[in-house]
Design a protein around this motif. Structure first.
Motif, PDB file in Angstrom:
ATOM      1  N   VAL A  33      85.511  15.290 -27.126  1.00  0.00           N
ATOM      2  CA  VAL A  33      85.786  15.426 -28.505  1.00  0.00           C
ATOM      3  C   VAL A  33      86.582  16.668 -28.633  1.00  0.00           C
ATOM      4  N   LEU A  34      86.674  17.566 -27.914  1.00  0.00           N
ATOM      5  CA  LEU A  34      87.472  18.854 -27.891  1.00  0.00           C
ATOM      6  C   LEU A  34      88.845  18.546 -27.375  1.00  0.00           C
ATOM      7  N   ARG A  81      80.978  16.441 -25.493  1.00  0.00           N
ATOM      8  CA  ARG A  81      81.619  17.208 -26.315  1.00  0.00           C
ATOM      9  C   ARG A  81      82.962  17.616 -25.808  1.00  0.00           C
ATOM     10  N   TYR A 103      79.489  24.591 -30.825  1.00  0.00           N
ATOM     11  CA  TYR A 103      80.388  23.224 -30.737  1.00  0.00           C
ATOM     12  C   TYR A 103      80.093  22.437 -31.925  1.00  0.00           C
ATOM     13  N   ASP A 111      90.277  15.581 -27.933  1.00  0.00           N
ATOM     14  CA  ASP A 111      91.003  15.034 -29.068  1.00  0.00           C
ATOM     15  C   ASP A 111      91.444  15.989 -29.908  1.00  0.00           C
ATOM     16  N   MET A 112      90.848  16.997 -30.246  1.00  0.00           N
ATOM     17  CA  MET A 112      91.095  18.340 -30.978  1.00  0.00           C
ATOM     18  C   MET A 112      92.429  19.126 -30.725  1.00  0.00           C
ATOM     19  N   TYR A 113      92.298  19.211 -29.132  1.00  0.00           N
ATOM     20  CA  TYR A 113      93.333  20.161 -28.839  1.00  0.00           C
ATOM     21  C   TYR A 113      94.582  19.551 -28.077  1.00  0.00           C
ATOM     22  N   HIS A 114      94.127  18.275 -27.349  1.00  0.00           N
ATOM     23  CA  HIS A 114      95.367  17.476 -26.576  1.00  0.00           C
ATOM     24  C   HIS A 114      95.642  18.633 -25.509  1.00  0.00           C
ATOM     25  N   VAL A 143      83.413  21.622 -34.542  1.00  0.00           N
ATOM     26  CA  VAL A 143      83.782  20.082 -34.840  1.00  0.00           C
ATOM     27  C   VAL A 143      83.712  19.959 -36.261  1.00  0.00           C
ATOM     28  N   CYS A 181      84.098  21.914 -38.576  1.00  0.00           N
ATOM     29  CA  CYS A 181      85.320  22.591 -39.224  1.00  0.00           C
ATOM     30  C   CYS A 181      86.565  22.118 -39.014  1.00  0.00           C
ATOM     31  N   GLY A 182      86.739  21.487 -37.701  1.00  0.00           N
ATOM     32  CA  GLY A 182      88.145  20.891 -37.375  1.00  0.00           C
ATOM     33  C   GLY A 182      88.904  21.547 -36.732  1.00  0.00           C
ATOM     34  N   SER A 183      88.726  22.910 -36.423  1.00  0.00           N
ATOM     35  CA  SER A 183      89.694  23.810 -35.657  1.00  0.00           C
ATOM     36  C   SER A 183      89.013  25.316 -35.829  1.00  0.00           C
TER      37      SER A 183
END
Length: 364
Positions: free
Chosen positions: A51-52, A48, A325, A54-57, A329, A331-333
């Motif tokens: 994945v997060l 998890r 979580y 990758d979303m937030y860098h 994920v 929703c994407g944001s």
């Protein structure tokens, strides 16, 4: 969380510790090669977080960690100070749970301290040393309760219950196997007995036995039977395989495990069992600064969970903004999750769930 790895000499204890921590503890074919407790800090694998990230860098990526302590081997008489007994008992007292490595493989080149492979005898050897130590502690606590009972009769029930525990120990059964009421369990936990600590028996198998049918290995069956009677967990593991994959790159490791028909390494399975045994879960925080997992006990309320980050968060807790979580994920944001009404505002009585992604609001 701190896990103590224990076992008789030459059962594969330090080999396993080296493999799961890459800490390079000296591993040799004679007793007491692990003189001081070696400590290795291991990141808890959590897809998890990846994945997060990758979303937030984020600038920082911080997984939860587990501390493994390789505790010096012991021999009969440890409770009386034989071998490295006193050091062993002091070190085991400090851990949250015990990973007891039990030898379930035959190998003439690796000398067993008692001359033959017998998991039942090996488990009894260590359990008896812990029981002897616990009986001394119980004796003192029972005497104290009896003295206090002269002025306060409520201590009589404590003395009677602890005497029952002592009787079980004298029969060779660990304190964790004693059936007790919630009130008695509270008394038991206050005595800090070594045999009341949660235990995972790591059944160390040869590579062939590990890849084969476990039910064909009588040594493994013996460990399972003991664990069932004690309310403990069993983890089949092959320290040799763990040593082999410990230095591999992630892709190479995944391929190696896949070829063996495995989804996870022994370390991953050990961590999952440890979390389950100790009733632990993780909540997550995510943003451009940091993506992080925080370990808490299942049933923890939001303010106490906030206190894991900083005491000010608990002291000045206002509310917790929470999204699961899976919803985040999907929703994407966080913004999209809010627009869909999936971000909840929870108060002081909210009980945290595994995988909650949280933003705590506080004022000090």
């Amino acid at each position: 969380m701190k896990l103590g790895i224990v076992g008789l000499p030459n059962v594969g204890k330090s080999t396993l510790f080296n493999a799961i921590t890459n800490a390079g503890a000296q591993s040799a074919n004679y007793p007491f090669c692990t003189i001081e407790p070696n400590v290795g800090v291991v990141a808890v694998p959590d897809k998890r977080l990846d994945v997060l990230a990758d979303m937030y860098h984020p600038e920082k990526y911080t997984p939860a960690v587990i501390e493994f302590v390789d505790i010096a081997g012991l021999v009969r008489g440890a409770s009386k100070g034989e071998g490295l007994g006193n050091k062993f008992l002091a070190n085991i007292r400090e851990v949250d749970a015990v990973v007891h490595v039990v030898r379930c493989f035959e190998n003439d080149d690796i000398v067993h301290v008692d001359g033959s492979v017998d998991p039942k005898r090996d488990i009894e050897t260590i359990n008896l040393e812990l029981i002897f130590s616990d009986l001394e502690m119980l004796e003192r606590r029972i005497d104290k309760a009896k003295k206090l009972a002269k002025g306060d009769k409520s201590y009589l029930a404590e003395a009677e219950f602890l005497s029952r525990v002592a009787a079980e120990l004298e029969e060779g059964r660990p304190a964790r196997s004693v059936a007790c009421t919630p009130e008695e369990a509270e008394i038991l936990s206050s005595v800090a007995l070594l045999t009341n600590k949660p235990v995972i028996y790591a059944a160390n198998l040869s590579e062939n036995d590990f890849k084969g049918n476990l039910s064909d290995n009588p040594h493994y069956a013996a460990v399972e039977e003991i664990a069932k009677a004690e309310d403990a967990e069993v983890l089949p593991i092959c320290a040799e395989i763990e040593a082999e994959i410990s230095g591999m790159e992630p892709e190479e490791k995944a391929l190696f495990l896949s070829d063996m028909g495995l989804n996870d390494s022994g370390l991953d399975r050990l961590i999952r069992k440890s979390y389950h045994l100790l009733g632990l879960i993780s909540y997550l925080t995510a943003g451009p600064q940091e993506v992080r997992a925080w370990t808490i006990t299942n049933g923890t309320k939001a303010p106490r969970a906030a206190g894991k980050i900083h005491t000010d968060f608990e002291r000045g807790f206002i509310r917790a903004e929470i999204v699961s979580y899976d919803d985040l994920v999907a929703c994407g944001s966080m913004t999209a999750a809010k627009e869909k009404g999936l971000v909840r505002s929870e108060g002081k009585e909210y009980v945290m769930h595994d995988g909650d992604v949280v933003l705590f609001r506080f004022n000090v």
